[in-house]
Design a protein around this motif. Structure first.
Motif, short mmCIF file in Angstrom:
data_model
loop_
_atom_site.label_atom_id
_atom_site.label_comp_id
_atom_site.label_asym_id
_atom_site.label_seq_id
_atom_site.Cartn_x
_atom_site.Cartn_y
_atom_site.Cartn_z
N GLY A 52 4.00 17.18 1.84
CA GLY A 52 2.89 16.82 1.13
C GLY A 52 2.57 15.57 0.78
O GLY A 52 3.83 14.62 0.62
N VAL A 53 1.39 14.83 1.21
CA VAL A 53 1.29 13.31 1.00
C VAL A 53 0.23 13.03 0.12
O VAL A 53 -0.55 13.84 -0.28
N ALA A 54 0.16 11.70 -0.15
CA ALA A 54 -0.89 10.92 -0.91
C ALA A 54 -1.20 9.56 -0.42
O ALA A 54 -0.62 9.19 0.23
N THR A 55 -2.36 9.32 -0.92
CA THR A 55 -2.81 7.95 -0.59
C THR A 55 -2.77 6.88 -1.59
O THR A 55 -3.16 7.17 -2.77
N ALA A 56 -2.07 5.66 -1.34
CA ALA A 56 -2.08 4.54 -2.23
C ALA A 56 -3.64 4.03 -2.73
O ALA A 56 -4.44 3.90 -1.75
N THR A 57 -4.07 4.10 -3.85
CA THR A 57 -5.24 3.57 -4.24
C THR A 57 -5.39 2.36 -5.13
O THR A 57 -4.26 1.83 -5.65
N ASN A 309 -7.05 -3.49 -11.08
CA ASN A 309 -6.87 -3.28 -9.82
C ASN A 309 -5.62 -3.47 -9.09
O ASN A 309 -5.44 -4.31 -8.34
N VAL A 310 -4.52 -2.75 -9.35
CA VAL A 310 -3.44 -2.73 -8.95
C VAL A 310 -3.29 -1.34 -8.05
O VAL A 310 -3.90 -0.72 -8.03
N VAL A 311 -2.23 -1.65 -7.14
CA VAL A 311 -2.02 -0.58 -6.21
C VAL A 311 -1.11 0.75 -6.99
O VAL A 311 -0.18 0.11 -7.60
N ARG A 340 9.97 2.47 3.14
CA ARG A 340 9.48 1.16 3.07
C ARG A 340 9.79 0.79 1.70
O ARG A 340 9.69 1.33 0.53
N LYS A 341 10.63 -0.29 1.58
CA LYS A 341 11.12 -0.82 0.36
C LYS A 341 9.97 -1.36 -0.47
O LYS A 341 9.00 -1.98 0.06
N ILE A 342 9.94 -1.21 -1.99
CA ILE A 342 8.90 -1.39 -2.47
C ILE A 342 9.23 -1.94 -3.97
O ILE A 342 10.41 -1.88 -4.33
N THR A 343 8.38 -2.84 -4.70
CA THR A 343 8.94 -3.21 -6.13
C THR A 343 7.75 -2.59 -7.07
O THR A 343 6.61 -2.39 -6.76
N THR A 352 2.48 5.07 -10.78
CA THR A 352 3.34 4.11 -10.70
C THR A 352 2.89 2.84 -9.98
O THR A 352 1.89 3.06 -8.99
N VAL A 353 2.75 1.73 -10.85
CA VAL A 353 2.20 0.29 -10.08
C VAL A 353 3.20 0.05 -8.88
O VAL A 353 4.38 -0.25 -9.34
N VAL A 354 2.99 -0.27 -7.93
CA VAL A 354 3.45 -1.07 -6.79
C VAL A 354 3.22 -2.35 -6.51
O VAL A 354 1.95 -2.85 -6.25
N GLY A 355 4.00 -3.24 -6.93
CA GLY A 355 3.96 -4.56 -6.84
C GLY A 355 3.84 -5.41 -5.29
O GLY A 355 2.82 -6.03 -5.15
N GLN A 356 4.67 -4.80 -4.57
CA GLN A 356 5.04 -5.15 -2.97
C GLN A 356 5.29 -4.14 -2.51
O GLN A 356 6.17 -3.26 -2.89
N GLY A 357 4.87 -4.17 -1.19
CA GLY A 357 5.46 -3.30 -0.07
C GLY A 357 4.44 -2.29 0.24
O GLY A 357 4.65 -1.43 1.37
N LEU A 358 3.33 -2.26 -0.39
CA LEU A 358 2.15 -1.17 -0.12
C LEU A 358 0.79 -1.73 -0.08
O LEU A 358 0.83 -2.63 -1.03
#
Length: 387
Positions: A52-57, A309-311, A340-343, A352-358
């Motif tokens: 199952g998948v989801a899209t980063a918004t 307006n964060v990922v 994919r490594k993320i912060t 969850t907020v993704v700072g870098q990586g996506l």
């Protein structure tokens, strides 16, 4: 007579060896064929895993600090007697709410009333003595003008008048003290709040500041909650606190599944606790429904700010392992995934907020991640769930 084995070059022996060799070769062939049949798919390509998948918004995320707090009343007062005497009456019911100035208890005031009468009598006596001394002073003044008395006699009379005036002031102070004592026999509530269980019964002799006191009053409306925040978050809280905008604080029950009160942060401590690396904060709550009980433990959520307006990705997509925090990113061909490594930043449990990586629009795996590895083939199930 015992038979002997045929020699190795005997025709029967040669035929037996040929048949045995043929059977062994057939068995080896069958084993190779079975192994090749079962190993073929693994060797040529892995089976796709359903995920199952989801899209980063892009969205907003409230910046929340969670802490364990203690309900701390603004006032907790132990009412102590300020003089001695027998307790003659109690004017409250245990556990009820009282207003400031409401009658609580009565101490026998008769001995203090007698003291008042004595002070009033002494005042009358000294006032009469002063009147006599002033009349004598007027006569001595006339005689002193005529040089009919010694100057010392006139001076002594002046001092006597001043002594009588001072005695009257002392009598007036004694009267005021006696009246104060009488008023202190009538004990009233110094603050508004809820009274506790009765600590002393009528008929007992109480003394000045006798323990445990008459009653304990605890203010409940409004009330405060004290909690601690880590040192790393202090600068952010201080910045927002001094901006003038109120910082909202929500109190949740012990299971942390139901909000029971809302308030605002109103005080920050002045020292860091070196043992824990935290600083105490206090929030005030109206507590009109008395949901916050004194000294109770509650879960606190301090709303420091809102990230704009964060990922955002579903929290279920975020994994932790040897690379750190990472997600399984669905490749452009949508047939395989890569690590994919993320912060990560703030989370509300769901997202969850993704700072870098996506980037916004990237597709990540949220279900079935336990069966994946870098480069694994996947088969997407249905539409990407909205979050």
């Amino acid at each position: 007579m015992q038979e002997t084995a045929p020699p190795a070059d005997h025709p029967k022996t040669r035929r037996f060896i040929r048949w045995l060799s043929l059977v062994v070769l057939i068995a080896i062939g069958i084993a190779v064929w079975v192994h090749t049949r079962h190993a073929g798919p693994t060797k040529h390509g892995a089976q796709a895993q359903a995920v199952g998948v989801a899209t980063a918004t892009s969205g907003d995320m409230p910046e929340i600090l969670n802490a364990l707090g203690t309900v701390t009343p603004e006032n907790t007062v132990t009412v102590l007697p300020q003089l001695s005497g027998y307790l003659t009456a109690v004017g409250y019911k245990e556990g009820e709410m009282v207003e400031k100035g409401q009658f609580l208890a009565q101490i026998d005031a008769r001995q203090y009333e007698i003291t008042l009468q004595q002070a009033q009598a002494q005042l009358a006596k000294d006032q009469a003595a002063l009147a006599q001394a002033e009349a004598d002073l007027q006569r001595y003044a006339q005689l002193n003008e005529r040089k009919s008395i010694a100057p010392q006699t006139y001076a002594d009379q002046q001092f006597l008048v001043k002594q009588q005036q001072a005695a009257i002031k002392a009598d007036q102070a004694a009267i005021a003290q006696a009246k104060l004592n009488i008023s202190l026999c009538h004990i009233t509530a110094p603050v508004a709040g809820r009274v506790g269980l009765r600590l002393v019964d009528p008929g007992n002799y109480v003394t000045v500041s006798s323990q445990p006191g008459i009653v304990v009053i605890t203010s409940v409306k409004p009330t405060t909650v004290e909690f601690n925040v880590p040192q790393a978050s202090l600068s952010r809280v201080m910045q927002r606190f001094h901006s003038g905008e109120p910082l909202s604080v929500a109190a949740f029950n012990g299971d942390n599944n139901k909000q029971i009160a809302s308030g605002v942060l109103y005080a920050i401590g002045n020292q860091m606790a070196t043992s824990t690396g935290t600083i105490p904060l206090r929030a005030r709550f109206a507590n009109d429904d008395e949901a916050l009980f004194p000294n109770d433990f509650v879960n606190v959520r301090l709303h420091v700010d809102t990230l704009r307006n964060v990922v955002l990705v579903p929290t279920a997509a975020v994994q932790s392992g040897a690379p750190g925090n990472f997600v399984f990113l669905v490749n452009a061909d949508r047939n395989a995934v890569s690590v994919r490594k993320i912060t990560i930043g703030q989370t509300d449990g769901k997202n969850t907020v993704v700072g870098q990586g996506l980037a916004v629009g990237d597709t990540v795996v949220v279900d079935g991640v336990d069966r994946l590895s870098d480069g694994a083939l996947v088969k997407l199930q249905g539409k990407a769930p909205a979050h």
